[in-house]
Design a protein around this motif. Structure first.
Motif, mmCIF file in Angstrom:
data_model
loop_
_atom_site.group_PDB
_atom_site.id
_atom_site.type_symbol
_atom_site.label_atom_id
_atom_site.label_comp_id
_atom_site.label_asym_id
_atom_site.label_seq_id
_atom_site.Cartn_x
_atom_site.Cartn_y
_atom_site.Cartn_z
ATOM 1 N N PRO A 81 0.742 -1.048 -0.236
ATOM 2 C CA PRO A 81 -0.394 0.005 0.184
ATOM 3 C C PRO A 81 0.793 1.587 0.005
ATOM 4 O O PRO A 81 1.871 0.985 0.693
ATOM 5 C CB PRO A 81 -0.889 0.197 1.821
ATOM 6 N N ASP A 82 0.228 2.615 -1.135
ATOM 7 C CA ASP A 82 1.243 3.819 -0.810
ATOM 8 C C ASP A 82 0.941 4.754 0.250
ATOM 9 O O ASP A 82 -0.070 5.161 0.238
ATOM 10 C CB ASP A 82 0.833 4.368 -1.958
ATOM 11 N N ASN A 83 0.422 3.988 1.853
ATOM 12 C CA ASN A 83 0.681 4.748 3.068
ATOM 13 C C ASN A 83 1.357 5.624 3.501
ATOM 14 O O ASN A 83 0.888 6.494 5.023
ATOM 15 C CB ASN A 83 0.248 3.523 3.877
ATOM 16 N N GLY A 84 2.284 5.829 2.960
ATOM 17 C CA GLY A 84 3.624 6.964 3.777
ATOM 18 C C GLY A 84 4.821 6.141 4.270
ATOM 19 O O GLY A 84 5.228 6.864 4.990
ATOM 20 N N ALA A 85 4.323 4.688 4.322
ATOM 21 C CA ALA A 85 4.846 4.118 5.723
ATOM 22 C C ALA A 85 6.125 3.435 4.838
ATOM 23 O O ALA A 85 5.541 3.408 3.536
ATOM 24 C CB ALA A 85 4.239 3.262 6.627
ATOM 25 N N PRO A 86 7.289 3.957 5.896
ATOM 26 C CA PRO A 86 8.220 2.892 4.987
ATOM 27 C C PRO A 86 8.186 1.823 4.843
ATOM 28 O O PRO A 86 7.698 0.406 5.091
ATOM 29 C CB PRO A 86 9.799 3.075 6.026
ATOM 30 N N ARG A 87 8.723 1.182 3.550
ATOM 31 C CA ARG A 87 8.228 -0.024 3.092
ATOM 32 C C ARG A 87 10.644 -0.763 2.734
ATOM 33 O O ARG A 87 11.110 -0.272 3.010
ATOM 34 C CB ARG A 87 8.422 -0.075 1.908
ATOM 35 N N TYR A 88 10.126 -2.303 3.427
ATOM 36 C CA TYR A 88 10.891 -3.001 3.622
ATOM 37 C C TYR A 88 11.124 -3.885 3.004
ATOM 38 O O TYR A 88 10.431 -4.637 2.025
ATOM 39 C CB TYR A 88 11.308 -3.355 5.100
ATOM 40 N N LEU A 89 12.553 -4.679 2.537
ATOM 41 C CA LEU A 89 12.487 -5.905 1.361
ATOM 42 C C LEU A 89 13.723 -6.896 2.852
ATOM 43 O O LEU A 89 14.499 -6.345 3.770
ATOM 44 C CB LEU A 89 13.522 -5.794 0.657
ATOM 45 N N ALA A 127 12.036 0.921 -1.678
ATOM 46 C CA ALA A 127 12.600 -0.364 -0.082
ATOM 47 C C ALA A 127 13.784 0.842 0.248
ATOM 48 O O ALA A 127 14.890 0.418 -0.531
ATOM 49 C CB ALA A 127 12.309 -0.976 0.262
ATOM 50 N N HIS A 128 13.896 1.295 1.712
ATOM 51 C CA HIS A 128 15.175 1.670 1.572
ATOM 52 C C HIS A 128 16.532 1.016 2.584
ATOM 53 O O HIS A 128 17.516 1.355 3.409
ATOM 54 C CB HIS A 128 15.423 3.405 2.285
ATOM 55 N N TYR A 129 15.415 0.236 3.237
ATOM 56 C CA TYR A 129 16.260 -1.053 3.914
ATOM 57 C C TYR A 129 15.568 -2.542 3.657
ATOM 58 O O TYR A 129 14.877 -3.208 3.083
ATOM 59 C CB TYR A 129 15.783 -1.113 5.381
ATOM 60 N N ALA A 130 16.643 -2.901 3.502
ATOM 61 C CA ALA A 130 16.944 -5.160 3.392
ATOM 62 C C ALA A 130 17.373 -5.583 4.629
ATOM 63 O O ALA A 130 18.253 -5.081 4.175
ATOM 64 C CB ALA A 130 17.143 -4.758 1.703
#
Length: 447
Positions: A81-89, A127-130
């Motif tokens: 979802p595009d909810n403004g929360a950070p994304r992770y892999l 995602a900026h953190y994996a």
């Protein structure tokens, strides 16, 4: 990216060295040798494309998850979802299924294939953190991954402003504590967050509320490692391999009573007969009795399934599942009862204990199986096994319960007479275990 990849029409040669093409190179795990074969060129290409185009490319490639379930990878990325929360892999590198051995060799031989796949995938869905979640016992793999990540940072492939193209990515190698249950994606997330590894109730699914409650993509090592070749070769190149609903190539692991066990990379849809032809066949003087197409948690097959195409749908139609493509091969010297008992001892030990059906059911299954193996079975034990399986499968909190009962149900289906023979004769008399060993022991050494 390897030098064997091109957009040329796929050759009928069953051997498809893409992920494994550089495994035989001298010090293939070093970044300089990976770059010499074209490594990280796909990352440079990807960073110049719109992120949405990369997601669409993976969808067009029809890549299905290589970790077992076979869910379309591009679709999974599209669920965030595009909810403004950070994304992770999160990369699930907790390979621990009995018989599974493809992700660990891949990370040992060519860790930069995975690192490049992580960089491309993270950029694709922003995602900026994996995180790479690795099984704690494989210290040699952990060290090699850590070295590869350090090399990638030094070369500018990771970190801030990757390759000067304005994208930031941090990659963390995380060692688990050695629990099979942490291969379940939500238990893995709990472990990664510092809690006891136990499955979460779903929904919400990780794509919506995963790591730290944020949208998270969880993919298998091989799935992510395949991404650079798709970027380099294109969707048409990738879909030229394999079969309908099973596109591309995959690493198959053969172990047990085969002349040349190991990993082999072939298109999906290849049959066991073809794989045995390539690897030298069953050990001399013996014949195939049963085998697992997807590890110990998949229903067993027999010689009648030799020509079943090893792709997701064909294997499912035949009554099993492709799973981790861990082909354990057993010849006629093997006691099915013994093999199933050993698998169940593993599942009993690895049950997290959160739910009653799995915690209690696996314990009782092991007790009955041991009794049958020892020739002390009682009339009705086979029916009791099936009844307990019915009360565990589909009724446990996660898929570990299903994995535990699957080999029992299928083994009884194909070899019920062996289980009933356990009412009066020990398995080691019917199938002497010294004849079952793969490698001969030196004189005077106990089997």
């Amino acid at each position: 990216m390897t030098e064997t990849i091109s957009a040329e029409p796929y050759s009928p040669d069953p051997i498809t060295p893409v992920l494994t093409a550089n495994w035989g190179d001298d010090r293939a795990w070093k970044i300089t040798n990976y770059e010499r074969r074209g490594g990280y060129k796909a990352l440079r290409t990807a960073l110049q494309q719109p992120q949405g185009d990369l997601v669409q490319l993976v969808k067009d490639s029809q890549l299905r998850g290589r970790g077992g379930a076979g869910f379309p990878t591009g679709n999974k990325w599209g669920f965030l979802p595009d909810n403004g929360a950070p994304r992770y892999l999160v990369v699930n590198a907790d390979e621990s299924e009995p018989g599974a051995c493809k992700d660990m060799p891949l990370m040992m031989a060519s860790p930069h294939t995975l690192v490049e796949g992580i960089a491309i995938s993270s950029y694709a869905f922003n995602a900026h953190y994996a995180f790479i979640y690795v099984r704690g016992e494989v210290l040699h793999v952990i060290r090699r991954l850590q070295q590869a990540v350090r090399e990638a940072y030094s070369a500018g492939y990771l970190g801030r402003n990757m390759l000067g193209m304005g994208y930031d990515l941090e990659v963390i190698v995380h060692a688990g504590a050695g629990a099979y249950i942490c291969g379940e994606e939500t238990a893995l997330l709990d472990s990664l967050e510092g809690r006891r590894g136990q499955p979460r109730l779903k929904p919400p699914f990780p794509a919506v509320a995963g790591l730290y409650g944020s949208p998270t993509v969880i993919n298998n090592v091989e799935s992510i490692s395949t991404i650079p070749s798709i970027v380099a070769g294109g969707a048409d190149w990738f879909t030229s391999m394999g079969v309908d609903n099973g596109k591309g190539m995959g690493i198959f692991s053969l172990s047990g009573h085969v002349r040349n066990p190991g990993q082999i990379e072939v298109p999906l849809g290849t049959t066991l007969r073809q794989l045995l032809d390539i690897t030298g066949g069953i050990r001399e003087g013996h014949q195939l009795k049963f085998w697992t197409p997807g590890g110990s948690s998949s229903p067993i097959f027999t010689a009648e399934h030799l020509d079943t195409p090893l792709d997701y749908d064909s294997v499912a139609k035949a009554g099993s599942m492709l799973g981790t493509r861990s082909l354990q091969i057993f010849d006629e010297t093997t006691s099915v009862v013994r093999a199933v008992t050993r698998w169940l001892e593993f599942y009993k030990h690895e049950s997290c204990g959160k739910c009653t059906p799995c915690r209690e059911g696996t314990w009782w299954l092991v007790q009955i199986l041991k009794r049958i193996e020892a020739g002390q079975g009682q009339e009705g034990d086979v029916e009791k096994l099936l009844d307990i399986c019915d009360n565990v499968g589909g009724k446990s909190f996660c898929a570990l319960g299903d994995a535990a009962v699957t080999p029992i149900n299928s083994a009884i289906k194909h070899f019920r007479d062996e289980f009933e023979a356990g009412y009066h004769t020990p398995a080691w008399e019917l199938f002497p275990y010294e004849k079952n060993v793969i490698y001969a022991q030196p004189a005077g050494v106990a089997q």
